[in-house]
Design a protein around this motif. Structure first.
Motif, PDB file in Angstrom:
ATOM      1  N   VAL A  35       0.850  -1.194   0.000  1.00 33.01           N
ATOM      2  CA  VAL A  35       0.000   0.000   0.000  1.00 33.01           C
ATOM      3  C   VAL A  35       0.883   1.240   0.000  1.00 33.01           C
ATOM      4  CG1 VAL A  35      -1.865  -1.165   1.264  1.00 33.01           C
ATOM      5  CG2 VAL A  35      -0.119   0.114   2.532  1.00 33.01           C
ATOM      6  N   TYR A  73      -8.016   2.656   1.205  1.00 32.48           N
ATOM      7  CA  TYR A  73      -8.197   1.469   2.033  1.00 32.48           C
ATOM      8  C   TYR A  73      -8.703   1.853   3.425  1.00 32.48           C
ATOM      9  CZ  TYR A  73      -5.746  -1.243  -1.524  1.00 32.48           C
ATOM     10  OH  TYR A  73      -5.393  -1.857  -2.701  1.00 32.48           O
ATOM     11  N   GLU A  87      -4.387   2.677  -2.179  1.00 34.59           N
ATOM     12  CA  GLU A  87      -3.922   1.739  -3.197  1.00 34.59           C
ATOM     13  C   GLU A  87      -2.530   2.149  -3.667  1.00 34.59           C
ATOM     14  OE1 GLU A  87      -5.152   0.872  -7.882  1.00 34.59           O
ATOM     15  OE2 GLU A  87      -6.234   2.346  -6.684  1.00 34.59           O
TER      16      GLU A  87
END
Length: 389
Positions: A35, A73, A87
Motif C-alpha cells: 500500500v 483502504y 492503493e
C-alpha cells in the motif's frame, strides 16, 4: 522517539515528501498487500483546520469509484498522527516522464488526457472539483495506464474556498477566487496535455503575477501543438469557463472524436504502449524497486465509515494595468492569510485512534468541505517562491 507508523503496517521506504506530509511504501501485515501511506506532517498535526482537510481528502477518496483515481483502504487518526492508506500504484509521476523525455508524443499525450479526464469525471459526478491537477498528481503505471492522486485541496462544486492551486495550471477564474467549477479542472488537464505534447508549460513567468496575467490575458499558445490537436487545446484552455466543455466527461467525447480522426482507431493502444515504454525507462522510480524497512505497532480502536458504491514579495512585470495590480494585491492578501495558519495551536490530541476503513457492505457519504486555507504551490510554476512579508 521515532516517527509514528500506522499500526498493522510495515514500512519499506519513502516514496515522496512535501510541505504537508510524506508518502511511504508499506505492507499490510495481515494480508501482505502493498500500500501507499500518506502521513500528515507533524507541524500540522495540532492544527485542526489541516487535520479536518486531511480527513476530508480521505472521505472524498472513499466516495470515488473509478479505475482512474487512486483507491482508499483506510483512514487513521491517532494522538501522534494521521494517515491515509491508499492503493499502491506501481508507476511514476507524469512529471518524471516529461522531465526525462520532454514531449511524450501525441498519442501518449491523448491517452494521459483521456485517463485524467475520466478520473476527474468521477470526481465531478460526486460534486467535487480537484483544483490542483498537474503532472505531479498523475501516476503512470508500468502498463501505460494512469491514475489521478492528491485531492488535498479539492472543494465542492460552487464552493468559494479562495485562491488555490499550482500557478502554471490555474484557470483564469481560479486566480480571482471564483467558485470551484469542473471547467477549471478541464483547463488544468488541458494545460498538462499541452506540456505532454510540447515538453513545456503553456505559460511561464518570473513570478505569480506575471503568470496570472498570461493565464488571464495571453492567447492560448495552441500553435506549438500538432495541428489536428489544436482545437482541443483552444477548447480546454478557453479564457471563459463557459467556452470550455462543461465538465470532464463532456470533454472526453470531444477528445475521442478528434483522436480517432487524426490518428485512426488504434490511437489509444499505441499511446498506452508508448507510455509503458517511457515508464520502463525509469525503473528506479517504481515503488516495486525495493528499499529499507521501518516498523511500529500500537493498540488502536476502529471506527468504520461508509464505503464507496461499487467500484511574500513579488515583482510586478512592467506595464501592469490597474486591474491586474488589484488582482495581485488580492493574491498577496490571500497568501498573507495563509501564512497565519502555519503556527501550532497546541490543542491536545484525542486519547484513542479513529480509523476510517472502506470495508464491503457499506456506502460512502459525500465529501466534506475542502481544506479551509487558500494556497498556491510555487514549486511547479517556474517562478520563485514568495518571501514572507
Amino acid at each position: 522517539m521515532g516517527a509514528w507508523v500506522v499500526p498493522g503496517y510495515t514500512e519499506a521506504r519513502e516514496l515522496g515528501a512535501g510541505a504537508s506530509g510524506r508518502v511511504v511504501l508499506a505492507t499490510h501485515e495481515e494480508t501482505g498487500l502493498p500500500v501507499a501511506v500518506k502521513y500528515l506532517s507533524e507541524r500540522f498535526r495540532s492544527d485542526e483546520s489541516f487535520v479536518r482537510g486531511f480527513r476530508s481528502e480521505a472521505r472524498l477518496l472513499g466516495a470515488l469509484d473509478s479505475p482512474y483515481v487512486v483507491g482508499l483502504y483506510e483512514y487513521v487518526e491517532a494522538p501522534r498522527g494521521a494517515a491515509i492508506v491508499m492503493e499502491l500504484v506501481d508507476g511514476v509521476a507524469l512529471r518524471a516522464l516529461i522531465a526525462r523525455e520532454g514531449s511524450t508524443g501525441p498519442e501518449a499525450a491523448l491517452v494521459v488526457l483521456k485517463g485524467s479526464l475520466l478520473g476527474l469525471a468521477a470526481a465531478h459526478r460526486a460534486g467535487v472539483v480537484h483544483r490542483d491537477y498537474k503532472p505531479e498528481n498523475v501516476l503512470v503505471a508500468a502498463d501505460g495506464s494512469s491514475k489521478l492522486v492528491d485531492f488535498g485541496i479539492a472543494a465542492g462544486r460552487g464552493a468559494t474556498p479562495g485562491v488555490a492551486g499550482t500557478p502554471a495550471y490555474m484557470a483564469p477564474e481560479q486566480w480571482n477566487g471564483a467558485p470551484a467549477s469542473p471547467a477549471a479542472d478541464v483547463y488544468a488537464a488541458t494545460a498538462t496535455f499541452f506540456e505532454c505534447l510540447t515538453g513545456r508549460k503553456p505559460f511561464t513567468g518570473d513570478n505569480f503575477a506575471e503568470l496570472a496575467l498570461h493565464h488571464i490575458d495571453s492567447p492560448v499558445p495552441d500553435g506549438q501543438a500538432p495541428e489536428p490537436l489544436r482545437p482541443l487545446i483552444r477548447r480546454g484552455m478557453a479564457k471563459s469557463p463557459h467556452e470550455r466543455p462543461e465538465n470532464a466527461a463532456a470533454f472526453v467525447t470531444e477528445l475521442e472524436a478528434v483522436a480517432a480522426a487524426a490518428y485512426g482507431p488504434d490511437w489509444e493502444e499505441r499511446g498506452r504502449g508508448r507510455l509503458a515504454a517511457l515508464a520502463a525507462l525509469l525503473p528506479l522510480l517504481l515503488p516495486s524497486s525495493g528499499g529499507g524497512v521501518s516498523e511500529g505497532t500500537t493498540v488502536f480502536a476502529t471506527t468504520t465509515l461508509p464505503t464507496p458504491p461499487p467500484r511574500p514579495r513579488w515583482r510586478l512585470p512592467r506595464g501592469v494595468p490597474a486591474g491586474a495590480a488589484a488582482l495581485v494585491l488580492a493574491l498577496l492578501l490571500a497568501l498573507a492569510a495563509r501564512a497565519g495558519v502555519d503556527g501550532s495551536n497546541g490543542d491536545k490530541a484525542a486519547e484513542a485512534f479513529a480509523t476510517t476503513s472502506t470495508g464491503p457492505g457499506t456506502s460512502a457519504p459525500g465529501p466534506d468541505a475542502s481544506p479551509p486555507s487558500p494556497s498556491l504551490s510555487p514549486s511547479d510554476s517556474g517562478s520563485p517562491e514568495p518571501s514572507p512579508s
